[in-house]
Structure formats: C-alpha cells, structure tokens
Design a protein around this motif. Structure first.
Motif, PDB file in Angstrom:
ATOM      1  N   VAL A 142       0.857  -1.195   0.000  1.00 35.91           N
ATOM      2  CA  VAL A 142       0.000   0.000   0.000  1.00 35.91           C
ATOM      3  C   VAL A 142       0.889   1.239   0.000  1.00 35.91           C
ATOM      4  N   SER A 143       0.724   2.094  -0.995  1.00 38.13           N
ATOM      5  CA  SER A 143       1.513   3.328  -1.066  1.00 38.13           C
ATOM      6  C   SER A 143       1.108   4.256   0.083  1.00 38.13           C
ATOM      7  N   CYS A 144       2.083   4.732   0.837  1.00 40.88           N
ATOM      8  CA  CYS A 144       1.768   5.550   2.017  1.00 40.88           C
ATOM      9  C   CYS A 144       2.887   6.549   2.274  1.00 40.88           C
ATOM     10  N   ASP A 145       2.521   7.791   2.547  1.00 39.15           N
ATOM     11  CA  ASP A 145       3.463   8.822   2.975  1.00 39.15           C
ATOM     12  C   ASP A 145       3.511   8.868   4.496  1.00 39.15           C
ATOM     13  N   MET A 146       4.557   9.477   5.040  1.00 41.56           N
ATOM     14  CA  MET A 146       4.646   9.699   6.479  1.00 41.56           C
ATOM     15  C   MET A 146       4.999  11.155   6.749  1.00 41.56           C
ATOM     16  N   ILE A 147       4.240  11.790   7.639  1.00 39.59           N
ATOM     17  CA  ILE A 147       4.495  13.190   7.989  1.00 39.59           C
ATOM     18  C   ILE A 147       4.435  13.344   9.507  1.00 39.59           C
ATOM     19  N   THR A 148       5.535  13.830  10.083  1.00 37.36           N
ATOM     20  CA  THR A 148       5.532  14.217  11.493  1.00 37.36           C
ATOM     21  C   THR A 148       6.010  15.669  11.556  1.00 37.36           C
ATOM     22  N   GLY A 149       6.066  16.230  12.748  1.00 33.57           N
ATOM     23  CA  GLY A 149       6.484  17.623  12.865  1.00 33.57           C
ATOM     24  C   GLY A 149       7.887  17.879  12.364  1.00 33.57           C
ATOM     25  N   ASP A 150       8.776  16.866  12.485  1.00 37.89           N
ATOM     26  CA  ASP A 150      10.179  17.085  12.120  1.00 37.89           C
ATOM     27  C   ASP A 150      10.679  16.127  11.041  1.00 37.89           C
ATOM     28  N   LEU A 531      14.750  20.189  16.711  1.00 35.10           N
ATOM     29  CA  LEU A 531      14.212  21.544  16.627  1.00 35.10           C
ATOM     30  C   LEU A 531      14.536  22.166  15.277  1.00 35.10           C
ATOM     31  N   TYR A 532      15.783  22.027  14.824  1.00 33.97           N
ATOM     32  CA  TYR A 532      16.178  22.562  13.521  1.00 33.97           C
ATOM     33  C   TYR A 532      15.304  21.954  12.419  1.00 33.97           C
ATOM     34  N   LEU A 533      15.134  20.628  12.450  1.00 36.86           N
ATOM     35  CA  LEU A 533      14.346  19.951  11.412  1.00 36.86           C
ATOM     36  C   LEU A 533      12.898  20.424  11.445  1.00 36.86           C
ATOM     37  N   TRP A 534      12.339  20.571  12.649  1.00 34.53           N
ATOM     38  CA  TRP A 534      10.953  21.045  12.801  1.00 34.53           C
ATOM     39  C   TRP A 534      10.802  22.442  12.190  1.00 34.53           C
ATOM     40  N   LEU A 535      11.745  23.322  12.504  1.00 31.54           N
ATOM     41  CA  LEU A 535      11.690  24.691  11.985  1.00 31.54           C
ATOM     42  C   LEU A 535      11.955  24.735  10.476  1.00 31.54           C
ATOM     43  N   SER A 536      12.722  23.768   9.966  1.00 28.68           N
ATOM     44  CA  SER A 536      13.032  23.773   8.536  1.00 28.68           C
ATOM     45  C   SER A 536      11.792  23.551   7.674  1.00 28.68           C
ATOM     46  N   PHE A 537      10.760  22.914   8.231  1.00 27.55           N
ATOM     47  CA  PHE A 537       9.517  22.724   7.481  1.00 27.55           C
ATOM     48  C   PHE A 537       8.584  23.935   7.599  1.00 27.55           C
ATOM     49  N   THR A 542      15.073  29.898   5.854  1.00 32.75           N
ATOM     50  CA  THR A 542      16.056  30.186   6.909  1.00 32.75           C
ATOM     51  C   THR A 542      16.859  28.939   7.269  1.00 32.75           C
ATOM     52  N   PHE A 543      16.145  27.840   7.504  1.00 36.93           N
ATOM     53  CA  PHE A 543      16.781  26.590   7.927  1.00 36.93           C
ATOM     54  C   PHE A 543      16.992  25.740   6.670  1.00 36.93           C
ATOM     55  N   VAL A 544      18.135  25.958   6.021  1.00 39.96           N
ATOM     56  CA  VAL A 544      18.302  25.547   4.618  1.00 39.96           C
ATOM     57  C   VAL A 544      18.993  24.192   4.441  1.00 39.96           C
ATOM     58  N   ASP A 545      19.448  23.577   5.536  1.00 39.59           N
ATOM     59  CA  ASP A 545      20.230  22.339   5.400  1.00 39.59           C
ATOM     60  C   ASP A 545      19.513  21.134   5.993  1.00 39.59           C
ATOM     61  N   ASN A 546      18.241  20.984   5.683  1.00 38.63           N
ATOM     62  CA  ASN A 546      17.446  19.889   6.256  1.00 38.63           C
ATOM     63  C   ASN A 546      18.122  18.538   6.039  1.00 38.63           C
ATOM     64  N   ARG A 547      18.589  18.317   4.810  1.00 38.43           N
ATOM     65  CA  ARG A 547      19.116  16.998   4.461  1.00 38.43           C
ATOM     66  C   ARG A 547      20.396  16.671   5.231  1.00 38.43           C
ATOM     67  N   GLU A 548      21.308  17.620   5.295  1.00 38.30           N
ATOM     68  CA  GLU A 548      22.554  17.358   6.015  1.00 38.30           C
ATOM     69  C   GLU A 548      22.302  17.214   7.517  1.00 38.30           C
TER      70      GLU A 548
END
Length: 591
Positions: A142-150, A531-537, A542-548
């Motif tokens: 079953v195709s499914c996405d996952m979304i949390t705050g961070d 916190l950084y990841l949460w703010l990046s969304f 501003t918070f430009v390096d989500n992946r790293e």
C-alpha cells in the motif's frame, strides 16, 4: 497605563469594590467568590492570577461601556469550536469507536479499513507509531506517505503524494478529503498539554468514515462531540487478548528479577540507578525513556524483545505506556507517584491515577509473543496495597476535550490589546479565555507563554514568534531554549542557518557518554537537531540544510545508542569516527 486593556481609572474602581468584598465574607455573591478564591490562594491551589477573571467580569458590570475588554473577551471565547471547520460540517460522517484496553487488537482492526480504502489518513500520538503504520502499509504493498512535525517521507518522492498518509495527530491535514480516517488513542483528547490536537483532528478531519481507537472511558465525550457535529456513531468493544494477573507479593530484591521483567520508574535518576546496580551484578539491561532519540528506543526495544539476546531486563519510564511493541512478562512499579503538570502550568508530585496505572500495567503480556499473558506488581512492599487499589478503581469517564487558540485568534487579540508582545498577549488570553465548560477546556498555554518570555527581546513578526514558541522545546531544558533563542535572533536578521551554524552551537561532533551528565548532553543535542528539522519545514528559507542535518541526527542516534548500551568502564568509540561514517553516507547518496 492599563491592566489587561482596562484603563487604570476604571481598574481602581474595581479594585476598591473587590477590597470591600474581601472585608465582608458571605455578605454578597461577589464577596463569596472573592473569599473562595483567596482561600484557594492561601492553600497554594491557585495563584494570584485566579483573581483576574473576577476582576475583569466585575469591571464590565461596573463599566458596561468598556469596549476594549468586551472585545478581548469575545475573541478569547472558544465555546463553539465545531464551527471552526466548515468543510467537515458540510459532511455527514460515520464514526466507529473501537473501544478496548491495551493489547485488545482494537487499532489492528481499524487499520484494516485504512489498508483497504482508496484514500486515508492515520493520526497517531507518536512519531514512532506514524513510522510504524507507514512501514506496515508499504510492506502490504500500500503506497503511504509519512508526515511528522520534524520529518517527511513521501512514497513517490517529495513532488508527488500517495493517497494514504500516516502522521502524528498534530499534523493532520483538515483541508483534504479522505475516504477513511483513523484517530488513535482518542482518550488523549483530555490531555492538558496535547488534547487540543485530538479535538482538532476529530472535529476537523474531512472523511466519510472515521475510526477512533481508545479506551472505553472516552466513549462519553466522543458521543457528545458526535452529537455536536451532527454525525453518527457506532461502538465496537474489544476485550484484552490474554490475562493480566495482579500479584500479591512485591519483588523487593533485584536478584528476584527474571527474563521479561520491566521495572517502571518515574524519573531518570532511578533508571540510571537500576541500570548501574543490575550491570554491577552482571545483568544486561535495556533502558528506555521519553527523551531518548527514536532510533535509540527502537534499538533498545529490539534488544529486549530478542529471545536470543542476553539482555532480558528492561528499565523504563512510563514512556512505554504507548508506542513501542515490547514483549514484557511482568511490569514492576518502582513507585506509585509521579510528577505531573496541573492546571496553571505547575508541576507537582502526585499519586498515579487509576487510568495511568492501568495503562502501564496493560503493557504486560502481548498477544503473539512468548508472553501472551502478563503480570504486574511493585518493587517495594509499601506500594503493593496502593497498586491493588488503583487497579481495582473504576476509571471515571472523560467529560471534556482540549482546545487551543488558532493564530488568527491570537492576532485579533493582539490587535485589540495594541501590542506586539506575544508574552503579554498569551498572559491576558489565558486569563480571559472562555469555553463551554461542559464539553471543552483550554489546554495549557503556559509553556508557550514562558518560551515567549524567554524570547521577548527578539524582534519577530507575531506569526513567526508564535511558531517559534510552539516548537517542540521544553522550557526546563535551558540549553535547548538557548539554541532556540539563537535561531530566533538569526531568523530575525534574515540570516540563513546552515548545518555548519548548528554544529558551532552544538560543539560538534557528539561524544559518547560514560555517565548521566554525558547522556543529558546527547539528549540536548538530539533535541536541538530535532528543533532545527521542525523549523526547517516552517521556515525553509532560513533553515536551509534539512538533508545534512538529518545525517547529523543519525550520528547522534548512533552515539546515543552506543552510550546507552555500553557500561561505564568501556572505552568510548571515537565520535569523529561516527561523524566520518555518516559524512561518507551523505556523500555516497549524491553519487
């Protein structure tokens, strides 16, 4: 000058009347109210702010033309939240309540409809559960996405969306129409901190069919909410899959612990004490508590659940109450009291509620594991009678659901107050807020207000400040609040915040911990990355390096897992080596 928007001249008149009333106990309704509140204040059950609603109400009686305060009361009135969601109100929704205790199969039954439907949303209480349901869906094809705050994980990549999504309840999309919605742990609607998210999901989700899963004590409040919304309700009840025996005798001695035992503590000091004592006796121990990174919790759970692993004792907090699948034979309460948040934002040590004791005890025994039946007892003899009484006590029905003001409400309120101080706005809003007390209550805004106070010297637009103050930060974690403040300052100056900036703030790389203080540093590091990841969304410009930063998170996870698993006399693994391994993984992803 004014007090909560009331001109000082009018304030003096009201205060004079309240003083007169305080000198004449029982003579008027006003004096009775004043003396009741003063008694509560003297017993430290209320603080002085409890007088404010009475002060405001009496000002309106004495000065009915005080338009400003009237407007503030109108805006802060949260008595009719069903009308906040017009799209959901335009639908006739079928609600199915799957009611039962822990280990009864209620969520499993509801999820079958999620898998079968053409489109659906699962709304869970924890990031771990959102990830678990997403993975189970994918394992079934079953195709499914996952979304949390961070975190976000899209089945078809970030530019395309699957028809199914598994999310934490706060992230429920109330603007999309689904065939089926699952709202798990619905009894959390009464939680003083997070209850608003369940209320929002239930009132606002646009689905023809809504499955709510939870304890029977939530049936009453769900029925009232269904009636308010004009929807229909059916209830399916489930029984526990396996017996739960309450033992007559406490454990008393650590050498009486056996394979599959789980010792439940209510603070980290006790957890570390038991871990040290058991390891000194050559017993391998798994350790789980709330502020550990999710990856570390999963690793500890896997180790404990593996029958071939020597680690067969678990020491934990009540974080095991929901979320992780654990093969526990016997739950052992180390205490029957815990520190909890009460109305007004104060934390006090109080006896466990029957609900809380039952929720934890219910984790003993798991259908389909080597321990299908469970047992529960205490570590200390003086707690055994209290535990028996708690588990015999009928848990009262939930009567009310939590609410939280939208930013639009906060903005309107600030405009009337003519202030840009979020701290002042929230202080007044908390004091003046009105709800339908028979069905709703205002969730705690005190932590948000206290963070606003910590950030009040940073110049930010109100919307941005409100978002920063809603971020996943505990005001008790000084270092994390300090990093939040640095983020807010850089954001206010229009500066992009890179992974390099974050590393400077965190004194990167992380070091393996050999004691509790080192673990606290790792936990703070993890929380700052989260916190950084949460703010990046919320502020991707501003918070430009989500992946790293995600790779930084993996480094902290690995170091923390090694720290939890190692004994104090083991030499730590080089943190630079950990960072290099994750950097290689990051670079290889680009090749």
């Amino acid at each position: 000058m004014s007090i909560h928007g009331i001109p000082r001249a009018l304030s003096r008149t009201t205060l004079k009347k309240l003083k007169e009333a305080s000198r004449k106990p029982g003579s008027t309704l006003l004096s009775m109210k004043v003396h009741h509140i003063l008694r509560k204040i003297s017993r430290k059950e209320y603080d002085l702010s409890a007088l404010l609603p009475l002060f405001v109400d009496h000002t309106l009686i004495l000065h009915p033309n005080t338009k400003k305060i009237k407007k503030m009361k109108e805006i802060s009135d949260l008595s009719d939240p069903i009308m906040w969601y017009p799209e959901a109100r335009s639908m006739f929704r079928k609600v199915i309540f799957h009611a039962g205790p822990t280990n009864s199969g209620k969520t499993h039954a509801a999820l079958q409809r999620f898998y079968e439907a053409d489109s659906g949303v699962y709304c869970g209480p924890l990031r771990l559960l959102a990830r678990e349901v997403c993975q189970k869906s994918r394992d079934k094809g079953v195709s499914c996405d996952m979304i949390t705050g961070d975190d976000q994980d899209y089945h078809f990549g970030k530019h395309s969306r699957a028809e199914k999504v598994s999310c934490t309840v706060e992230m429920t999309n109330i603007n999309k129409i689904y065939d089926v919605a699952i709202i798990d742990e619905i009894q959390m609607v009464s939680d003083i901190e997070r209850g608003w998210a369940w209320t929002r999901a239930f009132l606002g989700v646009c689905a023809d069919e809504i499955h709510v899963c939870g304890e029977e004590r939530a049936i009453k409040v769900v029925r009232k909410l269904v009636d308010e919304c004009g929807d229909c309700l059916s209830v399916e009840k489930y029984k526990r899959l396996g017996q739960l025996r309450v033992k007559k005798n406490p454990v008393i001695s650590l050498d009486k612990l056996t394979s599959g035992d789980c010792v439940v503590c209510f603070n980290k000091d006790e957890i570390y004490k038991y871990k040290r004592l058991l390891e000194d006796a050559s017993t391998e121990v798994a350790m789980i508590y709330g502020s550990l990174p999710p990856h570390t919790k999963i690793e500890q759970a896997k180790k404990f659940n593996d029958p071939d692993n020597k680690c067969n004792i678990l020491v934990t907090t009540d974080a095991i109450g929901m979320g992780l699948n654990l093969n526990i034979k016997r739950i052992i309460f180390n205490d029957v009291r815990k520190t909890t948040l009460v109305k007004g934002g104060e934390r006090v040590k109080a006896p466990l509620t029957p609900y809380h004791a039952l929720q934890i005890a219910g984790r003993a025994g798991r259908f389909g594991s080597q321990y299908p039946d469970g047992a529960v007892t205490t570590m200390k003899a003086e707690h055994i009678n209290t535990l028996h009484r708690l588990l015999r006590t009928k848990v009262p029905d939930i009567e009310t659901a939590g609410l939280h003001p939208s930013f639009d409400k906060i903005k309107q309120f600030a405009n009337v107050m003519r202030t840009t101080s979020l701290y002042d706005v929230l202080t007044s809003f908390i004091s003046l807020c009105g709800t339908d007390n028979s069905l709703y209550f205002l969730c705690s805004l005190e932590e948000c207000r206290d963070i606003a106070k910590a950030l009040q010297n940073v110049k930010l637009p109100l919307n941005d400040m409100y978002t920063f103050c809603l971020s996943p930060v505990s005001i008790k974690r000084d270092f994390v609040v300090g990093v939040l403040g640095e983020f807010a300052k850089m954001h206010s100056k229009g500066k992009q915040i890179s992974a390099g900036d974050l590393k400077l703030l965190l004194n990167w790389p992380p070091r393996q911990a050999r004691e509790k203080q080192g673990m606290l540093i790792l936990e703070d590091t993890h929380e700052c990355i989260r916190l950084y990841l949460w703010l990046s969304f919320r502020f991707p410009g501003t918070f430009v390096d989500n992946r790293e930063v995600k790779y930084m998170s993996k480094t902290v996870d690995k170091v923390t897992s090694r720290s939890v698993s190692s004994k104090a006399d083991k030499a730590p693994v080089s943190s630079n080596q950990e960072a290099w391994e994750d950097l290689k993984e990051f670079l290889l992803d680009d090749l």
